[in-house]
Design an enzyme around this catalytic site. Structure first.
Site, short mmCIF file in Angstrom:
data_model
loop_
_atom_site.label_atom_id
_atom_site.label_comp_id
_atom_site.label_asym_id
_atom_site.label_seq_id
_atom_site.Cartn_x
_atom_site.Cartn_y
_atom_site.Cartn_z
N ARG A 157 -18.66 -21.02 11.72
CA ARG A 157 -18.64 -19.68 12.32
C ARG A 157 -17.37 -18.91 11.95
O ARG A 157 -17.44 -17.78 11.48
CB ARG A 157 -18.75 -19.83 13.83
CG ARG A 157 -19.09 -18.54 14.55
CD ARG A 157 -19.15 -18.78 16.05
NE ARG A 157 -20.05 -19.86 16.41
CZ ARG A 157 -20.02 -20.50 17.58
NH1 ARG A 157 -19.16 -20.16 18.51
NH2 ARG A 157 -20.88 -21.49 17.82
N ASP A 184 -30.43 -25.00 9.97
CA ASP A 184 -30.66 -23.58 9.66
C ASP A 184 -31.15 -23.44 8.22
O ASP A 184 -30.42 -23.75 7.29
CB ASP A 184 -29.37 -22.78 9.83
CG ASP A 184 -28.93 -22.70 11.28
OD1 ASP A 184 -29.81 -22.71 12.16
OD2 ASP A 184 -27.73 -22.62 11.54
N ASP A 225 -30.56 -30.67 7.13
CA ASP A 225 -29.84 -29.51 7.62
C ASP A 225 -30.79 -28.81 8.61
O ASP A 225 -32.00 -29.06 8.58
CB ASP A 225 -29.54 -28.62 6.40
CG ASP A 225 -28.99 -27.28 6.79
OD1 ASP A 225 -28.06 -27.24 7.60
OD2 ASP A 225 -29.49 -26.27 6.26
N SER A 237 -23.96 -26.25 13.04
CA SER A 237 -24.13 -25.23 14.08
C SER A 237 -23.96 -25.84 15.46
O SER A 237 -24.64 -26.81 15.82
CB SER A 237 -25.51 -24.59 13.99
OG SER A 237 -25.71 -23.77 15.12
N ASN A 289 -24.97 -24.56 17.98
CA ASN A 289 -26.20 -24.22 18.70
C ASN A 289 -27.37 -25.12 18.32
O ASN A 289 -28.49 -24.92 18.80
CB ASN A 289 -26.57 -22.76 18.43
CG ASN A 289 -25.52 -21.80 18.97
OD1 ASN A 289 -25.32 -21.73 20.17
ND2 ASN A 289 -24.81 -21.11 18.09
N ASP A 338 -30.49 -26.12 2.32
CA ASP A 338 -30.88 -24.84 1.71
C ASP A 338 -29.67 -24.07 1.18
O ASP A 338 -29.85 -23.00 0.60
CB ASP A 338 -31.59 -23.94 2.74
CG ASP A 338 -30.64 -23.45 3.81
OD1 ASP A 338 -29.83 -24.28 4.31
OD2 ASP A 338 -30.67 -22.26 4.14
N GLY A 395 -24.50 -22.42 5.84
CA GLY A 395 -23.86 -23.74 5.87
C GLY A 395 -22.36 -23.67 6.12
O GLY A 395 -21.68 -24.69 6.17
P1 B16 Z 1 -22.86 -21.71 14.82
P2 B16 Z 1 -26.49 -25.42 9.19
C1 B16 Z 1 -24.87 -23.42 9.83
O1 B16 Z 1 -25.90 -24.29 10.13
C2 B16 Z 1 -25.40 -22.09 9.37
O2 B16 Z 1 -26.04 -22.20 8.12
C3 B16 Z 1 -24.26 -21.10 9.24
O3 B16 Z 1 -24.75 -19.84 8.84
C4 B16 Z 1 -23.53 -21.00 10.58
O4 B16 Z 1 -22.40 -20.13 10.46
C5 B16 Z 1 -23.05 -22.39 11.00
O5 B16 Z 1 -24.16 -23.26 11.07
C6 B16 Z 1 -22.34 -22.38 12.33
O6 B16 Z 1 -23.28 -22.07 13.33
O7 B16 Z 1 -22.12 -20.41 14.79
O8 B16 Z 1 -24.22 -21.63 15.52
O9 B16 Z 1 -22.03 -22.85 15.36
O10 B16 Z 1 -27.00 -24.69 7.96
O11 B16 Z 1 -25.38 -26.42 8.94
O12 B16 Z 1 -27.62 -25.99 10.03
MG MG Z 2 -28.70 -24.39 6.22
#
Ligand code: B16
Ligand code: MG
Length: 219
Positions: A49, A11, A9, A118, A120, A172, A46
């Protein structure tokens, strides 16, 4: 079990972008006059958005307050705040223990992938300067079912050409651990705060990631 791949993962595992997600949602929530705290933020880890925004609305009894288009626009506004914040990331923001662990895995022929929902993620990996450490990075834009669905972890295993039972997922968040288990993989949990599902291997921090202990277990 012979471990062929480690699926990370992003984030909260490779770097602590959770704090920027928190600050960006907090900024939006304050503007809208909604309550938002660390406990609610924990539930967003996780989670996609738009679903994250739905959780914030639910917690404020405001699920019906906006049309789907308005919700989308507000979630995008949060993303603009988030994008601005992550530009300050540097390789110093890679969590401790990650680079030695991946380096050891690669030396032993174990492939590494990123399973982040994410959108991003590519920019974050670029800022951390670690994109090259991974054999495969899942494209969040193509994932139809977010965690806890197993789709993103299975996509990584397929792309690398391994069976799920040959892969270890590292997460996490509660939703991520559920996703790994639903995929049929072994899970490593890093400081998972919500614990209704137990990771197979529970660690307090990425500092405890040890290649021998995790990949050469006899069970
Ligand atoms: P984005 P992961 C997740 O990433 C984040 O934990 C979560 O808080 C966020 O809302 C989601 O990505 C979407 O991210 O808005 O940047 O597209 O934990 O899967 O790495
Ligand atoms: Mg995460």
């Amino acid at each position: 079990m012979s471990v062929k791949a480690l699926i990370f993962d992003l984030d909260g595992v490779l770097t602590d972008t959770a704090k920027y997600h928190y600050l960006a949602w907090k900024k939006l929530a304050d503007e809208l006059g909604f309550y938002f705290d660390e406990d609610i933020n924990e539930l967003l880890k996780g989670v996609s958005r738009i679903n994250s925004f739905e959780i914030i609305l639910q917690k404020n009894n405001a699920s019906q307050k906006f049309t789907p288009a308005e919700k989308e626009a507000l979630a995008n506004k949060k993303n603009e705040y988030y994008k601005e914040m992550i530009e300050q990331l540097t390789p110093d923001d890679i969590l401790e223990g990650i680079v030695p662990f991946i380096t050891e895995a690669r030396k032993n022929g174990v492939k590494c992938a990123v399973a982040s929902i994410s959108k991003n993620a590519p920019r974050v990996l670029q800022l951390l300067k670690i994109s090259d450490l991974f054999d495969y990075i899942a494209d969040a834009a193509l994932v139809k079912k977010p965690k806890p669905d197993p789709e993103i972890f299975l996509t990584c295993a397929n792309a690398l050409g391994f069976e799920p039972c040959e892969c270890i997922g590292i997460e996490d968040a509660q939703a991520g651990i559920e996703s790994i288990h639903a995929a049929g993989m072994t899970s490593v949990g890093i400081n998972v705060a919500v614990t209704s599902v137990k990771p197979d291997i529970a660690l307090k921090s990425t500092r405890e990631l040890d290649f021998e202990k995790i990949c050469n277990r006899n069970d």
